[in-house]
Design an enzyme around this catalytic site. Structure first.
Site, PDB file in Angstrom:
ATOM      1  N   ASP A 307       0.859  -1.175   0.000  1.00 35.73           N
ATOM      2  CA  ASP A 307       0.000   0.000   0.000  1.00 35.73           C
ATOM      3  C   ASP A 307       0.907   1.240   0.000  1.00 35.73           C
ATOM      4  OD1 ASP A 307      -2.255   1.656   0.162  1.00 35.73           O
ATOM      5  OD2 ASP A 307      -3.256   0.332   1.591  1.00 35.73           O
ATOM      6  N   GLU A 512     -10.342   6.470   5.101  1.00 32.96           N
ATOM      7  CA  GLU A 512      -9.326   5.867   5.958  1.00 32.96           C
ATOM      8  C   GLU A 512      -9.388   6.408   7.390  1.00 32.96           C
ATOM      9  OE1 GLU A 512      -5.536   5.032   4.012  1.00 32.96           O
ATOM     10  OE2 GLU A 512      -6.422   5.554   2.088  1.00 32.96           O
TER      11      GLU A 512
END
Length: 625
Positions: A307, A512
């Protein structure tokens, strides 16, 4: 031995060069098997060329010269990273083409692959069709719909010259306090497994006799997909993003792993590793799960990707020992590193680790083999350049119609009437005067949520689309007066002579960690608007949110309550159902709690006492049924 004349020497050299040249072209020959092409190309590559293939960098730090000089294997656009604000598809194509020319000008001419977070349509790009976020698609229970969305998204991504989508997120969200919960189709892994049909939508259907674990992309109208985030990202303690998932191996395998098996069976090309930890071990450093389980046990042959700055976060604080992070991430089995900015440091450190024997060349060769396998499989060597004839695929009517269908199938009717004998919905299109109210009624950015145009989403007319207010005005009878008041007071409502009201409120966009919430309340003036309007006139409240939220304070005052999730750009999908052209069919993909004190609470738990259980959803009959 007789001396060769000068012409004879020249002839021998020409023959030798021809023989070498013929061999050199093997990896460029599309008639040869993929594995032979991979082996041929790998054997020709220097260490610098190999490490370049393992490096993915942000477009903002890239240039054609950088791609050429460092042999960069992949570019990406992070959230909001665009050629310019409101760039056209043609401008995207030009940008990608210029970068690709840099890659093709290298000694071996290995094309780069460009990745982007197309997680609910091509959501970074102005004018793209924005589909409902995954939680809404989970409410549809319609795997074929999700597959069609994948196919439409692939066309829109290709319209901008991009060949790789970081989707789908197949997390199983077990706590709605998690800021990424809307990226999860459901708390039930079986629903998530069904929705992996997005993968053949994006990549194409795998052929008969396909070997599970091999990557597959069906040509230049499809894109490489990415199953993420491996593994357990939806199970972190208290729903805290990037936190620790504490669960035994049996629980991990039975809840969080099953959808990966479906993804591999459907030929997913890449797997993104999770920021989260499993029982204290960072996933980006977990050799057991990445290499031994995913690659060896499950036979995954595509490539794994980190990521964004994922290896940096192996240490705490992030980046505290970058040399160790590179070592740990690559040795764990990560093939491509989403650096994304500090690529010179990454390349230098990884090169040093190999030259010093810390990371064996076999690990580098495994990584590059996988990356090249995906590139060859998807036809990138044959069609490296964007197809400029596809720009008309972006935001086209057929895709918007599909998104509208997805919206109406995703709506979950939680309440309809103060009693079941007196339903409010469907609303009559012909009325003297109606009120539309609420912070989310005429806000396309709020309607789309996070991961839309900007990483965190935004407010207002951020892209092309139809708000709920636009849709109401288009749906009602021409004789009906529509009044919009974002936050009216009770006196205004009481004295307005309204037949009924539609109130649209909810969460503000987030992504997020910025979406993590311990209270799960919707911000003011949402609750106040509901109280003012619904206390004075019959009202249907439409809730825009990425997850179940606290509704206890106002649920008794509303006549009808609709969970609309994050519906995206096509607000007419909401009014299609409110006004009864279509019936309500959506079912809760998540348990709706009474109080946050109950969390985490999922179907099957011993303390299961929901306000609305998983699978709940009232139905109505539509005129177009």
């Amino acid at each position: 031995m007789a001396l060769l004349t000068a012409p004879a020497v020249a002839a021998v050299l020409v023959l030798a060069w021809a023989a070498y040249g013929g061999e050199a072209q093997l990896y460029k020959d599309p008639t040869k098997p993929v594995e032979a092409r991979v082996s041929d190309l790998l054997a020709r590559m220097t260490l610098a060329e190999k490490i370049g293939q393992m490096t993915q960098i942000e477009r903002q730090v890239a240039s054609p010269q950088v791609l050429k000089d460092y042999f960069i294997g992949s570019l990406l656009s992070g959230g909001g990273s665009v050629p310019r604000k409101q760039a056209t598809a043609a401008e995207w194509v030009t940008m990608v083409s210029d970068f690709q020319k840099g890659s093709l000008s290298t000694r071996l001419g290995i094309p780069m692959i460009y990745g982007i977070d197309a997680v609910h349509g091509h959501n970074n790009v102005y004018g793209a069709t924005i589909f409902p976020h995954n939680v809404g698609l989970g409410a549809t229970r319609d795997a074929n719909l999700v597959k069609r969305i994948g196919a439409a998204t692939a066309l829109e991504v290709r319209a901008t010259g991009i060949q790789y989508a970081f989707a789908p997120c197949i997390a199983v969200c077990r706590d709605p306090r998690w800021g990424r919960c809307y990226e999860s189709y459901s708390e039930d892994h079986r629903i998530v497994q069904a929705m992996t049909e997005l993968i053949p939508g994006l990549q194409g259907d795998v052929p008969a006799g396909f070997t599970s674990g091999m990557p597959y992309v069906a040509g230049k109208n499809k894109v490489a997909a990415c199953a993420k985030h491996f593994v357990g990202d939806g199970g972190t303690q208290n729903g805290i993003n990037e936190n620790n998932t504490i669960i035994d191996r049996n629980g991990l395998m039975n809840i969080h792993m099953p959808a990966y098996l479906n993804a591999l069976q459907k030929g997913v090309s890449t797997v993104m590793i999770s920021y989260s930890s499993w029982n204290g071990i960072k996933m980006h450093a977990n050799h057991d799960l990445i290499t031994r389980f995913l690659k060896e046990r499950l036979n995954f042959k595509g490539f794994t990707i980190s990521d964004w700055e994922g290896i940096d976060r192996i240490t705490s604080p992030a980046g505290a020992n970058y040399s160790y992070s590179v070592q740990a991430g690559v040795l764990a089995g990560i093939d491509m590193i989403m650096v994304p900015n500090n690529y010179q440091s990454f390349i230098s450190i990884l090169t040093s680790h190999v030259n010093n024997g810390i990371i064996p060349m076999s690990r580098i060769d495994d990584a590059v083999t996988r990356i090249l396998r995906v590139k060859f499989t998807m036809g990138l060597f044959e069609n490296p350049m964007p197809d400029s004839t596809m720009t008309d695929q972006l935001g086209k009517k057929e895709h918007r119609d599909l998104a509208r269908e997805a919206v109406r199938k995703s709506l979950v009717l939680l309440k309809n009437g103060k009693t079941s004998a007196s339903p409010l919905l469907p609303l009559p299109k012909k009325a003297t005067k109606i009120l539309v109210a609420g912070s989310h009624a005429d806000n396309l950015g709020y309607q789309c949520g996070g991961w839309t145009i900007e990483w965190q989403g935004d407010t207002g007319r951020i892209t092309v689309g139809t708000t709920v207010l636009d849709a109401v005005k288009a749906a009602v009878d021409p004789s009906t007066t529509v009044v919009f008041a974002e936050n009216p007071d009770a006196a205004f409502v009481k004295n307005g002579g309204f037949s009924y009201a539609i109130v649209v409120v909810g969460e503000h966009p987030y992504t997020e960690t910025q979406g993590d919430s311990l209270n799960l309340t919707i911000p003011e003036p949402g609750p106040s608007t509901v109280a003012a309007v619904c206390g004075a006139v019959p009202c249907a409240t439409v809730l825009i949110s990425g997850r179940p939220v606290v509704v206890q304070p106002f649920i008794d005052s509303v006549d009808a309550l609709v969970a609309a999730w994050l519906p995206g750009s096509e607000g007419q999908g909401v009014t299609d159902v409110l006004f009864g052209d279509y019936g309500f069919t959506g079912k809760l993909p998540r348990t709706w709690f009474k109080s946050v004190d109950q969390l985490p609470m999922n179907y099957g738990d011993a303390h299961y006492d929901p306000l609305f259980p998983l699978g709940f959803g009232l139905t109505t009959q539509g005129r177009n049924y």
